[in-house]
Design a protein around this motif. Sequence first.
Motif, PDB file in Angstrom:
ATOM      1  N   ILE A 929      19.707   2.818 -62.002  1.00 35.48           N
ATOM      2  CA  ILE A 929      19.607   2.176 -60.695  1.00 35.48           C
ATOM      3  C   ILE A 929      18.941   3.141 -59.731  1.00 35.48           C
ATOM      4  O   ILE A 929      19.380   4.289 -59.565  1.00 35.48           O
ATOM      5  N   ARG A 930      17.871   2.693 -59.094  1.00 30.23           N
ATOM      6  CA  ARG A 930      17.136   3.521 -58.136  1.00 30.23           C
ATOM      7  C   ARG A 930      17.648   3.242 -56.734  1.00 30.23           C
ATOM      8  O   ARG A 930      18.042   2.125 -56.389  1.00 30.23           O
ATOM      9  N   LEU A 931      17.630   4.273 -55.917  1.00 28.40           N
ATOM     10  CA  LEU A 931      18.181   4.186 -54.570  1.00 28.40           C
ATOM     11  C   LEU A 931      17.492   3.098 -53.757  1.00 28.40           C
ATOM     12  O   LEU A 931      18.147   2.297 -53.077  1.00 28.40           O
ATOM     13  N   MET A 932      16.150   3.026 -53.835  1.00 31.48           N
ATOM     14  CA  MET A 932      15.418   2.039 -53.045  1.00 31.48           C
ATOM     15  C   MET A 932      15.751   0.618 -53.496  1.00 31.48           C
ATOM     16  O   MET A 932      15.897  -0.297 -52.670  1.00 31.48           O
ATOM     17  N   ALA A 933      15.874   0.419 -54.831  1.00 28.15           N
ATOM     18  CA  ALA A 933      16.204  -0.909 -55.342  1.00 28.15           C
ATOM     19  C   ALA A 933      17.575  -1.357 -54.854  1.00 28.15           C
ATOM     20  O   ALA A 933      17.782  -2.511 -54.452  1.00 28.15           O
ATOM     21  N   LEU A 934      18.545  -0.435 -54.862  1.00 30.36           N
ATOM     22  CA  LEU A 934      19.888  -0.754 -54.387  1.00 30.36           C
ATOM     23  C   LEU A 934      19.862  -1.085 -52.895  1.00 30.36           C
ATOM     24  O   LEU A 934      20.480  -2.056 -52.442  1.00 30.36           O
ATOM     25  N   ALA A 935      19.110  -0.273 -52.116  1.00 28.06           N
ATOM     26  CA  ALA A 935      19.048  -0.496 -50.666  1.00 28.06           C
ATOM     27  C   ALA A 935      18.452  -1.862 -50.349  1.00 28.06           C
ATOM     28  O   ALA A 935      18.944  -2.590 -49.470  1.00 28.06           O
ATOM     29  N   LYS A 936      17.383  -2.244 -51.040  1.00 32.48           N
ATOM     30  CA  LYS A 936      16.746  -3.535 -50.770  1.00 32.48           C
ATOM     31  C   LYS A 936      17.672  -4.695 -51.125  1.00 32.48           C
ATOM     32  O   LYS A 936      17.694  -5.723 -50.424  1.00 32.48           O
ATOM     33  N   LYS A 937      18.448  -4.558 -52.220  1.00 32.46           N
ATOM     34  CA  LYS A 937      19.390  -5.613 -52.580  1.00 32.46           C
ATOM     35  C   LYS A 937      20.469  -5.777 -51.512  1.00 32.46           C
ATOM     36  O   LYS A 937      20.834  -6.897 -51.134  1.00 32.46           O
ATOM     37  N   LEU A 938      20.994  -4.647 -50.998  1.00 31.32           N
ATOM     38  CA  LEU A 938      22.033  -4.721 -49.980  1.00 31.32           C
ATOM     39  C   LEU A 938      21.496  -5.374 -48.708  1.00 31.32           C
ATOM     40  O   LEU A 938      22.179  -6.193 -48.073  1.00 31.32           O
ATOM     41  N   GLU A 939      20.275  -5.007 -48.315  1.00 26.21           N
ATOM     42  CA  GLU A 939      19.687  -5.631 -47.125  1.00 26.21           C
ATOM     43  C   GLU A 939      19.493  -7.138 -47.351  1.00 26.21           C
ATOM     44  O   GLU A 939      19.760  -7.962 -46.469  1.00 26.21           O
ATOM     45  N   LEU A 940      19.012  -7.528 -48.564  1.00 28.26           N
ATOM     46  CA  LEU A 940      18.774  -8.937 -48.869  1.00 28.26           C
ATOM     47  C   LEU A 940      20.056  -9.760 -48.751  1.00 28.26           C
ATOM     48  O   LEU A 940      20.086 -10.822 -48.117  1.00 28.26           O
ATOM     49  N   PHE A 941      21.165  -9.236 -49.316  1.00 27.45           N
ATOM     50  CA  PHE A 941      22.405 -10.016 -49.296  1.00 27.45           C
ATOM     51  C   PHE A 941      23.085  -9.981 -47.929  1.00 27.45           C
ATOM     52  O   PHE A 941      23.876 -10.865 -47.599  1.00 27.45           O
ATOM     53  N   TYR A 942      22.759  -8.955 -47.112  1.00 30.44           N
ATOM     54  CA  TYR A 942      23.234  -8.983 -45.730  1.00 30.44           C
ATOM     55  C   TYR A 942      22.615 -10.190 -45.000  1.00 30.44           C
ATOM     56  O   TYR A 942      23.305 -10.914 -44.281  1.00 30.44           O
ATOM     57  N   HIS A 943      21.294 -10.377 -45.203  1.00 34.69           N
ATOM     58  CA  HIS A 943      20.617 -11.513 -44.558  1.00 34.69           C
ATOM     59  C   HIS A 943      21.152 -12.844 -45.087  1.00 34.69           C
ATOM     60  O   HIS A 943      21.279 -13.815 -44.325  1.00 34.69           O
ATOM     61  N   LYS A 944      21.448 -12.923 -46.386  1.00 32.75           N
ATOM     62  CA  LYS A 944      22.012 -14.151 -46.931  1.00 32.75           C
ATOM     63  C   LYS A 944      23.373 -14.452 -46.320  1.00 32.75           C
ATOM     64  O   LYS A 944      23.698 -15.611 -46.020  1.00 32.75           O
ATOM     65  N   LYS A 945      24.193 -13.414 -46.124  1.00 30.96           N
ATOM     66  CA  LYS A 945      25.499 -13.611 -45.499  1.00 30.96           C
ATOM     67  C   LYS A 945      25.335 -14.127 -44.070  1.00 30.96           C
ATOM     68  O   LYS A 945      26.050 -15.041 -43.628  1.00 30.96           O
ATOM     69  N   ALA A 946      24.347 -13.544 -43.359  1.00 29.16           N
ATOM     70  CA  ALA A 946      24.102 -13.981 -41.988  1.00 29.16           C
ATOM     71  C   ALA A 946      23.659 -15.449 -41.940  1.00 29.16           C
ATOM     72  O   ALA A 946      24.056 -16.206 -41.060  1.00 29.16           O
ATOM     73  N   ASN A 947      22.833 -15.858 -42.912  1.00 26.60           N
ATOM     74  CA  ASN A 947      22.376 -17.251 -42.949  1.00 26.60           C
ATOM     75  C   ASN A 947      23.526 -18.212 -43.227  1.00 26.60           C
ATOM     76  O   ASN A 947      23.569 -19.331 -42.702  1.00 26.60           O
ATOM     77  N   LEU A 948      24.484 -17.784 -44.066  1.00 28.76           N
ATOM     78  CA  LEU A 948      25.637 -18.638 -44.354  1.00 28.76           C
ATOM     79  C   LEU A 948      26.490 -18.860 -43.109  1.00 28.76           C
ATOM     80  O   LEU A 948      26.976 -19.954 -42.846  1.00 28.76           O
ATOM     81  N   LYS A 949      26.650 -17.814 -42.328  1.00 27.55           N
ATOM     82  CA  LYS A 949      27.437 -17.942 -41.104  1.00 27.55           C
ATOM     83  C   LYS A 949      26.735 -18.817 -40.086  1.00 27.55           C
ATOM     84  O   LYS A 949      27.370 -19.549 -39.333  1.00 27.55           O
TER      85      LYS A 949
END
Length: 950
Positions: A929-949
């Motif tokens: 697991i690369r640091l950048m790949a992990l960071a981009k996934k976390l940012e992506l799912f943060y936006h998905k959580k925001a869209n659900l709310k």
Amino acid sequence: MWTRKINNLSFLLTTALGIFLVLLVIALGVSFYFAISDAQLASRKVFLTKQTELAARELELEIFRFEEDASSLFSFLEDEDLDEEDFQLDLPMAIRKLMNNYPGLVDTVWVNFPESTSFFTMTDRNDFISQPFDGFIRSKFQENSSLYRSNPEGLEMLFLLNLEDFSSRFVTNYYLNAEGGKFLLIGDQLIDIGPSALNTPIEFQAKDLLTIKNDIAIGLKGIYEVTWDQEGKPFNGVLVQYPFDFGGILENASMLFFIETEELTEGVYNTYLWLFFVLILLLLGTIVFFILSLNNNLKSQHQLEKSSKEISELFDQQNLLLKELKGFVYFHNHRGEMTRVSDEVEKILGSPKEDFIKAFLPNSSIREVNELQEIVSHALDSKKSVLDFEYDYIRPDQKKIRLKIFEKLIFDEKGRFNGGLGICTDITSQFEASQELVQSENRLRTVLENIPDIIFIYDNKGKVIDFHVKEKIPGWDGTALGKYLADLIPEDQKEETLQAFDTARNTGTIQSVNRKLELPSGSKYFELRYFPLDENRMMSVAKDITSQKIWEKGLIEAMSAADEASRAKSEFLANMSHEIRTPMNGLLGIIDLLELTQLTKDQKEYLEIIKNSGNSLLGIIKDILDYSKIEAGKIDINPFPAKPAEELEKQIQIFYGLASKKKIKLHKHISSDAYNQFDSDYIRINQVIINLVGNAVKFTPVGGIVSVSMDVEHIEGDLYYLKTEVKDSGIGIPEELIPSLTDPFFQVESSSTRSFQGTGLGLAIAKKIIELMGGELTITSKVGEGSIFSFSVLLTKVNAEFTEEIKSSTDERENWFGMGEEYPLRILLAEDNDLNLQLMKLMLDQLGYPFEIARNGLDALDMVMNHEFDLVLMDVQMPVMNGLEATKRIRETPDMENLFIIGLSANVFDEDQKKALESGMDDYLTKPIRLMALAKKLELFYHKKANLKA
């Protein structure tokens, strides 16, 4: 005095006889005309009935097939394996294929998913349109013109149909006279589905329509004599109706074909009337001429007898002309000289009338004339009075024709030969047709005699009426004649066989069953196919498949062994990948973290060496796994729209830095056509380009040149070839080694001191990918001069306008430290490996995320149930309970649908990722697991959580 009275009486009698003959011929001609007219009308009625029945049945079958295809499409949408990408790519393709298979039938398709609705339609220019739709599709349902499907989960599909337009297109292939029409009767609505020559509306009489509708109501087909008005004028005609259903969409419809009666009696019959009229005039002229001749020669009985004979001969001529067509009449005397011949001789034989007469002068040297005269002489010797024979003749234009000669030999009262009267007709077409029929029968007989299959012909009740059996098989021989199919089948196979026979008879389709016979020579297997021969007969063809059964058994055993070996290899590769990627995860992860710390110049160089070594090792593992998937046939081609030129430029950009270091000139030549939109799997194409360009840069010495060119060649329609060539001025390859370059693990320089490193799998993978995409890889090279690698793959041009490519929502940033404050998430880390756990702790700390830890799947399940998290980083392989099982348990729990779960695993096979997504995981990260790949996934799912709310 008495002689004059006798002559006058004879004159009156002859005149009366002539008038009587004229009236008789007229009566016969009129009767013959009406007989032909009635026969033609009856024939057209039969033809019209067949056309109407075929059109109705075929249209009914086409709608039935459409309903099955629509149901299959709905079943496809219910597949639990489908994800969002499948709906975006495969669903439009499936609906477009359905519309293309039934042109004009489907106007619009609405698909209502629980969360969204889309509609699909085809424009008048045959452009396929797919757009979201806000309305509720059930409201679009229209009785008798819609097909609706739904299920309890909320999936709905509605097809808005155009039955009139589809029916109109469908029946265009069924021939109808110019003055005919085609209609659909649906309820009380009479719909013109032409095209019809009757360009103005027509109105059938109410009594005719009432009779037709009554028959349709009780399911009867019918043929009717009808009357209609058009432009205020009445017309009579024949109408045929055949009831049918538009499947489950519309019932009690009927197909109506009609033609005008008067049109049937025109054409050839008008020609007949003119010919008959001319014939009557000719006969009247002949009689008048005879009467005038008789009146002028009343003084001599001899002249009267002579005139009577001439009249008799002329009458015989008329009878022959009525019996024969496409021929000419001739007369010759007792010496064989032609005295008279009709003008049609030139048209038939291709020679002038004068030449034909001259050919029969005494001492003729023409072979055909001598042969004919010999035939006449032989007939006289045999006391024959009639000649009837056929003769092959070659015209002056070298055209070979077949002639039929019928001649009456004439003798006087004393039996002396006076000449002959004959007719010669061209029967070439009839002769050729009869010969072709004979040859066709001979060919069919030869085929049947050499076919090893067993053929039986039955009536519709299953009674054997004919057979062809080459091999002697008990029960399948002459003893079967007159028996029924049920009597020839063993009890354990009777039900299946009789069902196949009945289905084939009722549906008109081929039905197959397999039968096993126990013979003295051993067991034999046969495949029996039943199908209708015509309306009254059925046919079966039995093929011996004993050897096939033996082969299939051996093939199954071989396939089982191959599958077992493939499974063993796949398990080994999966285990190898997991075991190698687990320590690689720690190695490359720590490297990513070290790169973000303050390092000295020497430390950065050392770290770069370690990073490159790790990436090289990861590339080797990836190549081995890719080749294994290709070899196992598990690689998929997933096309998407893009511009080939832009994809090439992105890949070349990767090598500019390395080329600059080696002072290599990297050129590109791209045609303008390559900037158009095409459908293809550009991920695979880019994989090939990176391999070829990478090799070219690697094997080209300092100061060399690498050229990359791309062009697009049109094949046909929307199909194109993408041609790409990579040329370098490198070290070159010996000619004898070029065929082995694409072999797996092959190295041109295989010694332990070789200059260039690699697995030897790159070209092998590239070749397999190119072949899967319908192309070919070619290699040419000379040692010391360089190499040329070129390949071509199939593309499909995109005709529709595409929207701009969706840009990644993740901003490119150089520093990811502290992103947890900007994109906060409550994270649970489920990991049992200490090294991986330590690495993930460091990464999450660097990113600024607090988190909790679970050491197995059961602990993770318990913590999720008792604490509130936004996201779980779930390792797939853990003790007590693995990550897949833990994810399934979480998804089975109410109110857990908004919890995001990202799988972590060293397994990179497609089936492993598929299992993870099927268990309920939202995404998947492969180790290392690369640091950048992990960071981009976390940012992506943060936006998905925001869209659900929201």
